[in-house]
Design an enzyme around this catalytic site. Structure first.
Site, short mmCIF file in Angstrom:
data_model
loop_
_atom_site.label_atom_id
_atom_site.label_comp_id
_atom_site.label_asym_id
_atom_site.label_seq_id
_atom_site.Cartn_x
_atom_site.Cartn_y
_atom_site.Cartn_z
CE LYS A 69 24.94 52.62 23.69
NZ LYS A 69 26.14 53.17 23.07
CG ASP A 89 27.43 53.55 26.43
OD1 ASP A 89 27.84 53.85 25.30
OD2 ASP A 89 26.79 54.37 27.12
N1 GLU Z 1 29.40 52.23 23.54
C1 GLU Z 1 30.32 52.56 22.53
C2 GLU Z 1 29.71 53.54 21.55
O1 GLU Z 1 28.87 54.33 21.94
C3 GLU Z 1 30.96 51.34 21.88
C4 GLU Z 1 30.12 50.48 21.03
C5 GLU Z 1 30.82 49.19 20.60
O2 GLU Z 1 32.03 49.08 20.71
O3 GLU Z 1 30.11 48.30 20.15
O4 GLU Z 1 30.05 53.63 20.40
#
Ligand code: GLU
Length: 430
Positions: A115, A155
């Site tokens: 993240k 996100d």
């Molecule tokens: N931010 C999204 C999540 O919390 C997507 C993550 C992604 O597609 O890599 O899963």
């Protein structure tokens, strides 16, 4: 408290979100966790913190923090979103990267967990400031990512616009059109239905649960917190499947309509930058002083942000007859709220599984890019639905093998942990 977890977590007493996420995980499957594997799982493989300097509309220098927590790559390249929000700090990043590692493991896609993001707030910035910031952020981040190393996505605060600027800068810096980001615009290899995927996926998983109990969304009253991407597309899908979304919220309060809200009107309203409190439709009631979880419903879908549902909210949901809670946001329920659920007959699906639709669609985007293909909206949507049903089926099987039918929290933690454990063991101590 588990001794190993206590020892490691005590080194970082201020990281409460990370600590809670870890402890909830450890508590739910402690008897199945091997101490050496736990040690490896409680340290992110790599944490990158950098400054992001940029120049604002008045010509002044501004500096934000940038982060990328590359949590675990035992199952594949790091994968996870970028969040631009003033609340972002190392604790938020570590907690989200930890959750993402397990979420990605559940998808079976062969993806590690990460993240990233910044405490930059895109909400009060001009288009030019956002572009300048994204370019500066990517100038540093580009040194640490790659299509076989780490593939970021969006996100909160990072949508198609931000991904466009980030991808543009990455392309320029590396002199390659490498698909190192997902959630891209269609012209750059993005997948149709990626924007809808997390919300749709959440509802597909609840539908799989209802189907498992020979039930459906038909005539169910649904309360959804939030009114961003996840919430709006979840609400639209609930309506398509015959349910009724009676309440939705934003930071100003919540709107309520017994016969069901007009979700397309809410989507249009929010896209114009207005708050829910500014809705002028006289048939819609606006409430600002009470929690949305006081509204009686059959199904509750928290889709706003972490820690938005506490134990009092859960008690009120139980008293009002709610039967299902599924997390659209990342860990919107507090530890105490989950404890209340475990004492009740509410069926709970944790975000690790329920909101995996975003990363599932990212996986489809990666496949599309690798094959130089463009899938239709319907094709991506069908693949997404199939994946969410499959993940749910895996949870059902895992819950049964643990002798705890309907305990999808334990099942999700166990299943993800086992996949990680097997891979970590075979890779050796690295
Ligand atoms: N931010 C999204 C999540 O919390 C997507 C993550 C992604 O597609 O890599 O899963």
């Amino acid at each position: 408290m588990n001794e190993i977890a206590r020892e490691i977590l005590l080194k970082y007493p201020d990281e409460t979100l990370f600590q809670n996420a870890v402890m909830d995980f450890v508590d739910s499957i402690e008897e199945h966790i091997e101490p050496d594997i736990l040690k490896l799982l409680l340290y992110p493989e790599r944490t990158i913190i950098f400054r992001v300097p940029w120049v604002d509309r008045h010509g002044r220098v501004q500096v934000n923090y940038g982060y990328r927590v590359q949590y675990n790559s035992a199952l594949g390249p790091y994968k996870g979103g970028l969040r631009f929000d003033p609340s972002v700090d190392l604790d938020v990043m570590k907690f989200l990267a930890f959750e993402q590692t397990f979420k990605n493991a559940l998808t079976g896609l062969g993806l590690g967990g990460a993240k990233g993001g910044s405490d930059f707030n895109p909400k009060d910035k001009t288009e030019m400031e956002i572009m300048m910031f994204c370019q500066s952020f990517m100038t540093e981040l580009s040194k640490h990512i790659g299509s076989e190393t780490d593939i970021p996505a969006g996100d909160i605060g990072v949508g198609k616009r931000e991904i466009g600027y980030l991808f543009g800068q990455y392309k320029r810096l590396t002199n390659s059109f490498s698909p190192t980001l997902t959630g891209k615009n269609i012209e750059h290899g993005g997948a149709l239905a990626r924007t809808e995927a997390t919300g749709y996926g959440l509802v597909y998983m609840v539908d799989a649960l209802l189907d498992h109990h020979h039930d459906s969304f038909e005539d169910k009253n649904v309360v959804i917190s939030g009114s961003g991407n996840v919430a709006i597309y979840a609400a639209l899908k609930v309506n398509t499947l015959g349910g009724r979304v009676i309440a939705m919220s934003d930071r100003s309060g919540y709107v309520y309509k017994e016969s069901g809200l007009d979700i397309l009107a809410i989507q249009k309203h929010k896209e114009s930058g207005k708050k829910l409190s500014e809705i002028s439709d006289p048939s819609v009631r606006f409430v600002f002083e009470l929690p949305i979880w006081n509204v009686p419903c059959d199904i509750a879908l928290p889709c706003a942000h972490e820690n938005e549902v506490n134990e009092l909210h859960v008690i009120s949901l139980i008293e009002n007859g709610c039967k299902v809670i599924a997390e659209g946001a990342n860990r919107p329920l507090t530890t105490e709220a989950i404890e209340e659920i475990m004492k009740s007959d509410i069926t709970f699906i944790p975000g690790k599984a329920a909101n995996a639709g975003g990363v599932v669609a990212s996986g489809i985007e990666m496949r599309q890019n690798a094959q130089f293909e463009h899938f239709s909206f319907e094709h991506v949507d069908r693949l997404l639905e199939k994946s969410m049903y499959e993940i749910f089926k895996d949870l059902v099987d895992a819950a049964e093998s643990l002798g705890e039918r309907n305990n999808y929290l334990k099942a999700a933690n166990y299943l993800a942990y086992k996949r990680l454990e097997t891979s970590i063991k075979s890779l050796g101590v690295i």
